[in-house]
Scaffold this active site. Structure first.
Site, PDB file in Angstrom:
ATOM      1  N   ALA A  64       0.842  -1.207   0.000  1.00 30.02           N
ATOM      2  CA  ALA A  64       0.000   0.000   0.000  1.00 30.02           C
ATOM      3  C   ALA A  64       0.871   1.248   0.000  1.00 30.02           C
ATOM      4  CB  ALA A  64      -0.923   0.001   1.218  1.00 30.02           C
ATOM      5  N   ASP A  65       0.273   2.351  -0.367  1.00 26.64           N
ATOM      6  CA  ASP A  65       0.939   3.653  -0.326  1.00 26.64           C
ATOM      7  C   ASP A  65      -0.109   4.689   0.059  1.00 26.64           C
ATOM      8  OD1 ASP A  65       3.282   5.248  -0.637  1.00 26.64           O
ATOM      9  OD2 ASP A  65       2.518   5.987  -2.554  1.00 26.64           O
TER      10      ASP A  65
END
Length: 198
Positions: A64-65
């Site tokens: 994820a970011d």
């Protein structure tokens, strides 16, 4: 499932919902040639999963970011207390956006899925004294946008529209819905595949 992230908040959210995790962090440079901001964070998220998936082909890999966006600009983690003050002062009495892109990948099964969630966050009007107090807690220093909604930063927030967990670091509700669309269950992701090595 492998979590390609060293974020303690993502780990906490996912384990709280029953996911069994192995942590393997990606070493990619978090840059993207994509033009749009959303496309950039989706690209970075996918690159994180891809790097781990190349060596763990039989495993489910999640990456994820998360970014905090104000007036089209990304607010990252503050470098020092002065930058934390600048960020929090900029957010005061304003609405901003928290975007999280995430990728679930399994090379062996041909799964390569990236999506995102967006939450609007509105800050209260903050006095200089309130900002200095919050910085003195040390909480802002390792967080994008210089605040943590799940900690003492909760007192700075007027309202949110969207997923609280997205602001914390991972949009668990949207991810759960996406897993159903992919015909994946938590039990399936929690299975570990033993591979014989010679």
């Amino acid at each position: 499932m492998i979590l390609a992230s060293k974020s303690p908040r993502r780990k906490e959210i996912l384990e709280g919902f029953g996911f069994k995790l192995e942590i393997l962090t990606s070493s990619i440079e978090e840059v993207s040639d994509e033009e749009g901001l959303l496309e950039q964070i989706m690209d970075i998220s996918r690159k994180k999963s891809l790097e781990i998936s190349k060596i763990k082909k039989e495993s489910y890999v999640l990456s994820a970011d998360t970014v905090v966006v104000l007036d089209g600009h990304i607010l990252g983690k503050p470098k020092d207390e002065d930058e934390a003050f600048y960020m929090l002062n900029s957010l005061s009495a304003r609405q901003h956006k928290v975007l999280t892109a995430y990728t679930i990948m399994n090379s062996q099964k041909g799964i390569d899925f990236t999506s995102y969630d967006s939450t609007e966050v509105c800050f209260k009007e903050l006095t200089e004294e309130e900002i200095r107090w919050y910085i003195s807690t040390g909480e802002p220093m390792d967080k994008a946008g210089a605040y943590g909604i799940q900690g003492k930063g909760a007192v700075l927030i007027k309202k949110i529209e969207g997923d609280f967990f997205n602001v914390m670091g991972f949009p668990i509700s949207k991810f759960y819905d996406d897993l159903k669309q992919l015909n994946l269950s938590i039990d399936e992701l929690n299975k570990t595949v033993e591979v014989e090595r010679c």
